[in-house]
Design an enzyme around this catalytic site. Structure first.
Site, PDB file in Angstrom:
ATOM      1  N   ALA A  32     -99.459   7.287 -23.548  1.00 48.73           N
ATOM      2  CA  ALA A  32     -99.551   7.958 -24.845  1.00 48.73           C
ATOM      3  C   ALA A  32    -100.284   9.285 -24.736  1.00 48.73           C
ATOM      4  O   ALA A  32     -99.996  10.232 -25.475  1.00 48.73           O
ATOM      5  CB  ALA A  32    -100.251   7.049 -25.848  1.00 48.73           C
TER       6      ALA A  32
ATOM      7  N   THR B  35     -91.963   6.672 -19.980  1.00 44.76           N
ATOM      8  CA  THR B  35     -92.014   7.817 -19.071  1.00 44.76           C
ATOM      9  C   THR B  35     -93.414   8.381 -18.874  1.00 44.76           C
ATOM     10  O   THR B  35     -93.647   9.149 -17.957  1.00 44.76           O
ATOM     11  CB  THR B  35     -91.123   8.949 -19.594  1.00 44.76           C
ATOM     12  OG1 THR B  35     -91.622   9.410 -20.862  1.00 44.76           O
ATOM     13  CG2 THR B  35     -89.689   8.469 -19.761  1.00 44.76           C
ATOM     14  N   ALA B  36     -94.343   8.029 -19.748  1.00 45.68           N
ATOM     15  CA  ALA B  36     -95.717   8.531 -19.659  1.00 45.68           C
ATOM     16  C   ALA B  36     -96.597   7.707 -20.581  1.00 45.68           C
ATOM     17  O   ALA B  36     -96.121   7.074 -21.530  1.00 45.68           O
ATOM     18  CB  ALA B  36     -95.774  10.004 -20.065  1.00 45.68           C
TER      19      ALA B  36
ATOM     20  N   ARG C 154     -82.117  18.148  -6.463  1.00 50.13           N
ATOM     21  CA  ARG C 154     -82.404  19.533  -6.827  1.00 50.13           C
ATOM     22  C   ARG C 154     -81.720  20.493  -5.859  1.00 50.13           C
ATOM     23  O   ARG C 154     -81.129  21.502  -6.271  1.00 50.13           O
ATOM     24  CB  ARG C 154     -83.916  19.785  -6.795  1.00 50.13           C
ATOM     25  CG  ARG C 154     -84.713  19.161  -7.922  1.00 50.13           C
ATOM     26  CD  ARG C 154     -86.174  19.592  -7.821  1.00 50.13           C
ATOM     27  NE  ARG C 154     -87.014  19.035  -8.871  1.00 50.13           N
ATOM     28  CZ  ARG C 154     -88.297  19.328  -9.022  1.00 50.13           C
ATOM     29  NH1 ARG C 154     -88.897  20.159  -8.174  1.00 50.13           N
ATOM     30  NH2 ARG C 154     -89.002  18.783 -10.008  1.00 50.13           N
TER      31      ARG C 154
ATOM     32  N   GLU D  33     -60.990  25.759   7.004  1.00 50.35           N
ATOM     33  CA  GLU D  33     -59.770  25.849   7.804  1.00 50.35           C
ATOM     34  C   GLU D  33     -59.888  26.899   8.907  1.00 50.35           C
ATOM     35  O   GLU D  33     -59.405  26.693  10.033  1.00 50.35           O
ATOM     36  CB  GLU D  33     -58.576  26.196   6.899  1.00 50.35           C
ATOM     37  CG  GLU D  33     -58.294  25.150   5.834  1.00 50.35           C
ATOM     38  CD  GLU D  33     -58.986  25.443   4.504  1.00 50.35           C
ATOM     39  OE1 GLU D  33     -58.368  25.199   3.459  1.00 50.35           O
ATOM     40  OE2 GLU D  33     -60.144  25.925   4.539  1.00 50.35           O
TER      41      GLU D  33
END
Length: 366
Positions: free
Chosen positions: A168, A165-166, A188, A56
């Protein structure tokens, strides 16, 4: 209240302005303001950084004498208390604004309707609730912290099309493409803090920093580490800014070694399984004025946050690849044995990011 098309147009502009402070206002909210007189914008501004003038004040400075008799469109109720800057409600009254349109009330205990009441007591017409949902999306963390004393928890994940996700072996770089990884940097950057678990630190040795050219600050980095297993030489501890380790360990030798490395080690209570109490972590982060908490972790910590109901939003990047049955899953969620036990999500948005898809979801209300 029936708002006009012009009301919507000018508030939309105020929201655009507020978004310019997405990466810089922390721990303050992102706020925009537009001053309109005779159906023309005479002043506009946004809150740029904590400790500096609010939206403002910037708009009133641009408008000058033209502010008298104008309508102010503000994305968050004008403050009415003396903080690091004077009350914006006083400035609007002094400038002679005749009407104020507010997207949403400020949940701060020192405002929360007080700014609106002060404006109305001065004879200024005030209408609120215009584009409130959009205003909330700008400041979910600030609002959550004011209402519940905790940050907004956003869990970021990357997975293959078959939910892995990945491999083994733990190999995971890179499941998603460059565009998705760049998109993560913006999540982030808008956060007050980035949280991970010690398992991720030990497995991947990440930096957990923002890597954008326009970055003015690095979010606080937080490691959940039950047994103080974080190596003093870990990459995350060597980055600009501050790292905090949340632990329930009483290992004084490990604590002193990490403190000598420049880390803040904070004690939190144990949960019922002798691990760090995640609710207590969020309470402490709220006290530290953390608004938005960005979580990048492994399946165990992510699963624990989900099962304890502490996640507000999931950002899932899905790559058009298949990693197979032996690859690692997205969450560790013990105890889900029947369909009645399943955790349901509500998808809010799906969009392409490069060759991948970004899914935004929340936990479905029971």
């Amino acid at each position: 209240m029936n708002f006009s098309a012009d009301d919507h147009r000018y508030m939309a502009r105020a929201l655009q302005l507020a978004e310019r402070g997405l990466y810089t206002t922390d721990p303050n909210p992102r706020v925009g303001c537009v001053l309109v007189r005779d159906n023309a914008i005479v002043g506009e501004g946004w809150h740029e950084r904590a400790g500096e003038p609010h939206a403002e004040i910037h708009a009133l400075k641009v408008a000058g004498d033209a502010a008298r008799g104008s309508t102010a469109y503000v994305t968050l109720e004008p403050c009415c208390h003396q903080g690091r800057t004077p009350p914006c409600s006083d400035a609007l009254i002094k400038a002679g604004v005749s009407r104020v349109v507010v997207a949403m009330r400020d949940p701060h205990s020192q405002v929360d309707g007080g700014g609106i009441s002060q404006l109305q007591a001065a004879g200024i017409s005030v209408d609120s609730g215009l584009m409130e949902a959009q205003a909330f999306q700008l400041n979910p963390g600030f609002i959550r912290r004011m209402q519940r004393g905790r940050p907004w928890v956003r869990l970021k994940l990357a997975m293959s099309l078959d939910g892995r996700t990945a491999m083994a072996s733990g190999e995971s770089q890179w499941i998603t493409g460059a565009a998705a990884r760049q998109d993560v940097q913006h999540w982030r950057a808008r956060s007050s803090a980035i949280l991970t678990g010690v398992g991720t630190v030990l497995a991947d040795d990440p930096s957990m920093t923002v890597r954008l050219e326009q970055t003015e600050r690095q979010p606080l980095r937080v490691i959940v580490d039950t047994n103080l297993s974080t190596p003093p030489g870990a990459k995350i501890l060597q980055q600009p800014g501050q790292t905090v380790i949340m632990t329930c360990s009483e290992d004084e030798a490990a604590r002193e070694e990490l403190q000598e490395a420049g880390v803040v080690v904070t004690a939190v209570p144990q949960d019922g399984h002798n691990n760090v109490d995640l609710s207590a972590v969020l309470d402490q982060l709220g006290e530290m004025e953390i608004n938005e908490l960005h979580v990048e972790s492994g399946a165990t910590l992510g699963g624990s946050l989900i099962q304890t109901g502490l996640v507000d939003e999931l950002i899932i990047y899905m790559a058009p690849t298949l990693l197979g049955d032996a690859a690692r899953g997205l969450f560790h969620l013990p105890g889900l044995e029947n369909m009645a036990d399943r955790i349901q999500l509500q998808i809010k948005d799906i969009r392409a990011v490069g060759e991948d898809w970004r899914i935004t979801a929340v936990l479905a209300k029971s």
